[in-house]
Write a protein that holds these residues in place. Structure first.
Motif, PDB file in Angstrom:
ATOM      1  N   LEU A 226     -29.404 -12.317   2.361  1.00 48.32           N
ATOM      2  CA  LEU A 226     -30.420 -13.096   1.722  1.00 48.32           C
ATOM      3  C   LEU A 226     -31.509 -13.468   2.236  1.00 48.32           C
ATOM      4  O   LEU A 226     -32.693 -13.535   1.705  1.00 48.32           O
ATOM      5  CB  LEU A 226     -29.647 -14.513   1.306  1.00 48.32           C
ATOM      6  CG  LEU A 226     -28.657 -14.287   0.144  1.00 48.32           C
ATOM      7  CD1 LEU A 226     -27.730 -15.781   0.098  1.00 48.32           C
ATOM      8  CD2 LEU A 226     -29.048 -14.219  -1.047  1.00 48.32           C
ATOM      9  N   ARG A 227     -31.520 -13.670   3.686  1.00 43.55           N
ATOM     10  CA  ARG A 227     -32.680 -13.896   4.521  1.00 43.55           C
ATOM     11  C   ARG A 227     -33.542 -12.754   4.457  1.00 43.55           C
ATOM     12  O   ARG A 227     -34.760 -12.712   4.525  1.00 43.55           O
ATOM     13  CB  ARG A 227     -32.413 -14.577   5.711  1.00 43.55           C
ATOM     14  CG  ARG A 227     -31.816 -15.952   5.604  1.00 43.55           C
ATOM     15  CD  ARG A 227     -31.185 -16.621   6.762  1.00 43.55           C
ATOM     16  NE  ARG A 227     -32.289 -16.865   7.633  1.00 43.55           N
ATOM     17  CZ  ARG A 227     -32.169 -16.715   9.051  1.00 43.55           C
ATOM     18  NH1 ARG A 227     -31.331 -16.114   9.604  1.00 43.55           N
ATOM     19  NH2 ARG A 227     -33.503 -16.784   9.754  1.00 43.55           N
TER      20      ARG A 227
ATOM     21  N   ALA B 226     -33.682 -10.212   2.550  1.00 39.06           N
ATOM     22  CA  ALA B 226     -34.171  -9.997   0.992  1.00 39.06           C
ATOM     23  C   ALA B 226     -35.338 -10.810   0.952  1.00 39.06           C
ATOM     24  O   ALA B 226     -36.454 -10.488   0.091  1.00 39.06           O
ATOM     25  CB  ALA B 226     -33.029 -10.214  -0.043  1.00 39.06           C
ATOM     26  N   SER B 227     -35.421 -12.276   1.364  1.00 38.24           N
ATOM     27  CA  SER B 227     -36.408 -13.056   1.365  1.00 38.24           C
ATOM     28  C   SER B 227     -37.784 -12.612   1.756  1.00 38.24           C
ATOM     29  O   SER B 227     -38.867 -12.499   1.385  1.00 38.24           O
ATOM     30  CB  SER B 227     -36.116 -14.490   1.643  1.00 38.24           C
ATOM     31  OG  SER B 227     -34.865 -15.179   1.082  1.00 38.24           O
TER      32      SER B 227
ATOM     33  N   SER C 103     -39.034  -9.529  -0.183  1.00 35.31           N
ATOM     34  CA  SER C 103     -39.615  -9.920  -1.455  1.00 35.31           C
ATOM     35  C   SER C 103     -40.989 -10.516  -1.235  1.00 35.31           C
ATOM     36  O   SER C 103     -42.130 -10.031  -1.771  1.00 35.31           O
ATOM     37  CB  SER C 103     -38.850 -10.948  -2.110  1.00 35.31           C
ATOM     38  OG  SER C 103     -39.375 -11.490  -3.363  1.00 35.31           O
TER      39      SER C 103
ATOM     40  N   CYS D  86     -37.493 -19.064   6.503  1.00 31.41           N
ATOM     41  CA  CYS D  86     -36.340 -18.645   5.606  1.00 31.41           C
ATOM     42  C   CYS D  86     -35.988 -17.378   6.141  1.00 31.41           C
ATOM     43  O   CYS D  86     -34.766 -16.711   5.586  1.00 31.41           O
ATOM     44  CB  CYS D  86     -36.914 -18.421   4.139  1.00 31.41           C
ATOM     45  SG  CYS D  86     -37.203 -19.910   3.568  1.00 31.41           S
ATOM     46  N   TRP D  87     -36.556 -16.636   7.207  1.00 29.37           N
ATOM     47  CA  TRP D  87     -36.145 -15.328   7.518  1.00 29.37           C
ATOM     48  C   TRP D  87     -36.100 -15.149   8.968  1.00 29.37           C
ATOM     49  O   TRP D  87     -35.782 -14.033   9.459  1.00 29.37           O
ATOM     50  CB  TRP D  87     -36.793 -14.158   6.994  1.00 29.37           C
ATOM     51  CG  TRP D  87     -38.315 -14.164   6.973  1.00 29.37           C
ATOM     52  CD1 TRP D  87     -39.069 -13.591   8.167  1.00 29.37           C
ATOM     53  CD2 TRP D  87     -39.159 -14.485   5.880  1.00 29.37           C
ATOM     54  NE1 TRP D  87     -40.127 -13.855   7.728  1.00 29.37           N
ATOM     55  CE2 TRP D  87     -40.413 -14.242   6.622  1.00 29.37           C
ATOM     56  CE3 TRP D  87     -39.298 -14.882   4.783  1.00 29.37           C
ATOM     57  CZ2 TRP D  87     -41.751 -14.508   6.074  1.00 29.37           C
ATOM     58  CZ3 TRP D  87     -40.264 -15.152   4.019  1.00 29.37           C
ATOM     59  CH2 TRP D  87     -41.611 -14.964   4.605  1.00 29.37           C
TER      60      TRP D  87
ATOM     61  N   VAL E 276     -32.376 -21.011   4.030  1.00 28.42           N
ATOM     62  CA  VAL E 276     -32.411 -19.782   3.098  1.00 28.42           C
ATOM     63  C   VAL E 276     -33.426 -20.346   2.046  1.00 28.42           C
ATOM     64  O   VAL E 276     -33.731 -21.654   2.134  1.00 28.42           O
ATOM     65  CB  VAL E 276     -31.226 -19.324   2.557  1.00 28.42           C
ATOM     66  CG1 VAL E 276     -30.117 -18.692   3.500  1.00 28.42           C
ATOM     67  CG2 VAL E 276     -30.479 -20.453   1.954  1.00 28.42           C
TER      68      VAL E 276
ATOM     69  N   ALA F 211     -37.554 -18.376  -4.475  1.00 30.81           N
ATOM     70  CA  ALA F 211     -36.964 -17.107  -4.582  1.00 30.81           C
ATOM     71  C   ALA F 211     -37.338 -16.544  -5.594  1.00 30.81           C
ATOM     72  O   ALA F 211     -37.619 -15.205  -5.772  1.00 30.81           O
ATOM     73  CB  ALA F 211     -35.465 -17.165  -4.423  1.00 30.81           C
TER      74      ALA F 211
ATOM     75  N   ASP G 259     -39.626 -13.135  -6.085  1.00 35.28           N
ATOM     76  CA  ASP G 259     -39.532 -11.958  -6.655  1.00 35.28           C
ATOM     77  C   ASP G 259     -40.457 -11.477  -7.889  1.00 35.28           C
ATOM     78  O   ASP G 259     -40.811 -10.326  -8.151  1.00 35.28           O
ATOM     79  CB  ASP G 259     -38.117 -12.193  -7.297  1.00 35.28           C
ATOM     80  CG  ASP G 259     -36.888 -11.764  -6.396  1.00 35.28           C
ATOM     81  OD1 ASP G 259     -37.370 -11.463  -5.245  1.00 35.28           O
ATOM     82  OD2 ASP G 259     -35.673 -11.875  -6.723  1.00 35.28           O
TER      83      ASP G 259
ATOM     84  N   ILE H 148     -34.505 -10.681  -4.357  1.00 38.26           N
ATOM     85  CA  ILE H 148     -33.859 -11.795  -3.830  1.00 38.26           C
ATOM     86  C   ILE H 148     -32.459 -12.108  -4.877  1.00 38.26           C
ATOM     87  O   ILE H 148     -31.348 -11.976  -4.425  1.00 38.26           O
ATOM     88  CB  ILE H 148     -34.502 -12.959  -3.504  1.00 38.26           C
ATOM     89  CG1 ILE H 148     -35.710 -12.849  -2.572  1.00 38.26           C
ATOM     90  CG2 ILE H 148     -33.530 -14.009  -3.124  1.00 38.26           C
ATOM     91  CD1 ILE H 148     -36.606 -13.890  -2.534  1.00 38.26           C
TER      92      ILE H 148
ATOM     93  N   GLU I  84     -29.954  -9.354  -4.462  1.00 36.40           N
ATOM     94  CA  GLU I  84     -29.104  -9.620  -3.441  1.00 36.40           C
ATOM     95  C   GLU I  84     -28.143 -10.651  -3.933  1.00 36.40           C
ATOM     96  O   GLU I  84     -26.760 -10.416  -3.339  1.00 36.40           O
ATOM     97  CB  GLU I  84     -29.904  -9.960  -2.206  1.00 36.40           C
ATOM     98  CG  GLU I  84     -29.036  -9.966  -1.040  1.00 36.40           C
ATOM     99  CD  GLU I  84     -28.308  -9.057  -0.496  1.00 36.40           C
ATOM    100  OE1 GLU I  84     -27.487  -9.304   0.405  1.00 36.40           O
ATOM    101  OE2 GLU I  84     -28.656  -7.883  -0.654  1.00 36.40           O
TER     102      GLU I  84
END
Length: 160
Positions: free
Chosen positions: A13-14, A16-17, A20, A44-45, A56, A62, A66, A74, A77
């Motif tokens: 998730l991190r 993907a953040s 994005s 967040c990452w 996160v 999020a 996106d 995100i 994911e």
């Protein structure tokens, strides 16, 4: 109390953040269209083993990330972690009646643009941040086109 999410899922998730936000123009730009600052976004990452908890991205941020990225990076994911895949709910994808010649051309154009940006980036033996951002932008576009092709192909069931 044990968390339901494994550390690997949280790390996904991190990542993907980060992807994005980068696809949406980077944290410098994104901070002006959301409620958090660039410094808060990076938390967040960024992995920091000295911190007891790793943050996160909040759900509203999020979704905004996106939206800026133009793709459900995100949210996709999140769905993957739950065992689902996202399917675009868009009348334009299904109204076309399935896969057509124009879709093949769009797919080839998007793939060519992505591969060319990658070739140019590695030509000097290293990929700088500007080149990486260009690759990610071309990749996001390619994924949008590939997703449209996938959706239209699913719509071809029973068609000849």
């Amino acid at each position: 109390m044990q968390r339901l999410l494994a550390q690997k899922a949280v790390d996904g998730l991190r990542e993907a953040s980060r992807r994005s936000v980068v696809q949406g123009g980077g944290p410098e730009r994104f901070q002006y269209v959301t409620r958090v600052t660039q410094g808060q976004l990076s938390k967040c990452w960024t992995h920091d083993p000295s911190r007891k908890t790793q943050h996160v991205m909040a759900i509203d941020i999020a979704v905004e990330a996106d939206m800026e990225a133009g793709a459900p990076v995100i949210v996709g994911e999140m769905a993957r972690i739950l065992g689902y895949r996202l399917v675009r709910d868009d009348g334009a994808d299904s109204a076309g009646g399935g896969l057509g010649i124009a879709d093949i051309g769009a797919f080839q154009d998007a793939f060519h643009a992505l591969s060319q940006s990658m070739i140019q980036a590695v030509a000097d033996g290293k990929v700088d941040p500007r080149e990486a951002a260009d690759i990610l932008e071309k990749y996001a576009n390619f994924m949008r086109v590939a997703h449209a092709v996938e959706s239209k192909t699913h719509g071809c069931e029973g068609e000849v």
